[in-house]
Design an enzyme around this catalytic site. Structure first.
Site, mmCIF file in Angstrom:
data_model
loop_
_atom_site.group_PDB
_atom_site.id
_atom_site.type_symbol
_atom_site.label_atom_id
_atom_site.label_comp_id
_atom_site.label_asym_id
_atom_site.label_seq_id
_atom_site.Cartn_x
_atom_site.Cartn_y
_atom_site.Cartn_z
ATOM 1 C CB THR A 123 -1.228 0.090 1.187
ATOM 2 O OG1 THR A 123 -1.811 -1.169 1.106
ATOM 3 C CG2 THR A 123 -1.803 1.372 1.367
ATOM 4 N NE ARG A 151 -9.945 -7.400 1.905
ATOM 5 C CZ ARG A 151 -9.037 -6.402 2.267
ATOM 6 N NH1 ARG A 151 -8.116 -6.198 1.154
ATOM 7 N NH2 ARG A 151 -8.695 -6.045 3.506
ATOM 8 C CB VAL A 152 -13.936 -3.864 -2.106
ATOM 9 C CG1 VAL A 152 -13.420 -2.283 -2.069
ATOM 10 C CG2 VAL A 152 -14.207 -4.408 -3.662
ATOM 11 N N GLY A 153 -11.220 -3.891 0.134
ATOM 12 C CA GLY A 153 -10.524 -3.370 1.360
ATOM 13 C C GLY A 153 -11.054 -1.834 1.522
ATOM 14 N N GLY A 175 -3.148 -0.886 6.636
ATOM 15 C CA GLY A 175 -3.458 -1.816 7.639
ATOM 16 C C GLY A 175 -4.403 -2.749 7.428
HETATM 17 N N1 ASP Z 1 -5.347 -1.721 3.623
HETATM 18 C C1 ASP Z 1 -5.098 -2.811 2.826
HETATM 19 C C2 ASP Z 1 -6.286 -3.481 2.584
HETATM 20 O O1 ASP Z 1 -6.781 -4.211 3.592
HETATM 21 C C3 ASP Z 1 -3.817 -3.462 3.035
HETATM 22 C C4 ASP Z 1 -2.719 -2.699 3.383
HETATM 23 O O2 ASP Z 1 -2.611 -1.259 3.773
HETATM 24 O O3 ASP Z 1 -1.435 -2.993 3.562
HETATM 25 O O4 ASP Z 1 -6.555 -3.998 1.439
#
Ligand code: ASP
Length: 274
Positions: A123, A151-153, A175
């Site tokens: 990220t 899946r969408v984060g 995160g």
């Molecule tokens: N926040 C991102 C997600 O959950 C992953 C990351 O920030 O490393 O997709």
């Protein structure tokens, strides 16, 4: 934009959604079709997926829960085994989370990062403050390795992976996406700044809330309406860099050279087994 394939620079596409459509979010085929309309070339999958990413995927897909737990959840003694699949919601988990909300995080001896958990961060986030006092944010990610298709984060969602309001400030976060969604992390950081908190204190308070409320870890960078910069992280490592300076507008900008500082947030005790 979310769940969009074969786009090399998703933030460029997201900016076009902001500038050229009345919408805030396009996903999947619709986002890809819009990219085509805007003349954004399709980047072949082979150029976007490296051999390292394939090897990492092979390693992670069988142990998603364990990887997420080690990277992003509150550390517990023996957590690697017991937290597998912890995203499912049970009454016990809800009770545990309630208990956690009443417990302040205790800095504890450092636990070395497991070799298998060091690869999965991709990220990138940015926040900016310009000469006119406007703020902006951008967050881009491949998500969490081993996630389910579809899946969408948090990263593409306003208020979660990033938020910017020129009356309040801007923030970009990283995160555990599911924890970030449950606690609206980026908007929480911005609200804290709007309420008068110094940017680093605003980031710390929001991340501490996420840690105590849902046992999730992450990091945030932010800037307030005075151009003050902040960052804080509760994972074992989050690299950051700052540049400040006055540049005239335009692509060929030349002015006083930016001051560049950089460092790594190291979890401040949150990332260790108590
Ligand atoms: N926040 C991102 C997600 O959950 C992953 C990351 O920030 O490393 O997709």
């Amino acid at each position: 934009v979310a769940a969009v394939k074969n786009v090399k620079n998703p933030i460029t596409l997201a900016r076009l959604v902001m500038e050229k459509t009345p919408h805030c979010l396009l996903v999947g085929d619709g986002a890809r079709n819009f990219a085509d309309e805007c003349g954004i070339e399709r980047t072949p999958t082979e150029q976007l997926v490296t051999d390292e990413a394939r090897a990492e995927y092979a390693q992670y897909c069988s142990e998603y829960g364990r990887a997420v737990s080690a990277l992003f959840n509150k550390p517990h003694a023996g957590a690697a085994e017991s937290n597998a699949g912890r995203d499912s919601h049970t009454a016990d988990e809800a009770t545990a989370n309630e208990d956690a909300a009443n417990t302040a995080p205790q800095p504890a001896p450092h636990r070395p990062v497991h070799a298998e958990t060091t690869l999965s961060h991709d990220t990138v986030g940015a926040v900016a403050y310009d000469a006119a006092g406007q703020v902006a944010c951008a967050t881009s990610t491949g998500g969490i390795t081993g996630k389910r298709v579809g899946r969408v984060g948090d990263s593409p969602l306003l208020g979660l992976g990033g938020y910017a309001d020129s009356w309040a400030g801007a923030c970009s976060v990283t995160g555990h996406g599911e924890s970030i969604m449950r606690t609206m992390l980026a908007s929480r950081v911005v609200s804290n700044m709007e309420d008068g908190q110094d940017p680093s204190a605003a980031a710390r308070a929001a991340l501490t809330h996420m840690y105590t409320r849902v046992e999730g870890r992450g990091g945030a960078i932010c800037v307030d309406t005075q151009g003050r910069i902040g960052h804080f992280g509760t994972t074992e490592a989050m690299a950051w860099a700052e540049a400040t300076g006055t540049l005239p507008p335009g692509p060929q900008a030349s002015g006083s050279a930016p001051v560049v500082r950089s460092g790594v947030e190291n979890g401040d005790g949150y990332a260790s087994v108590p």
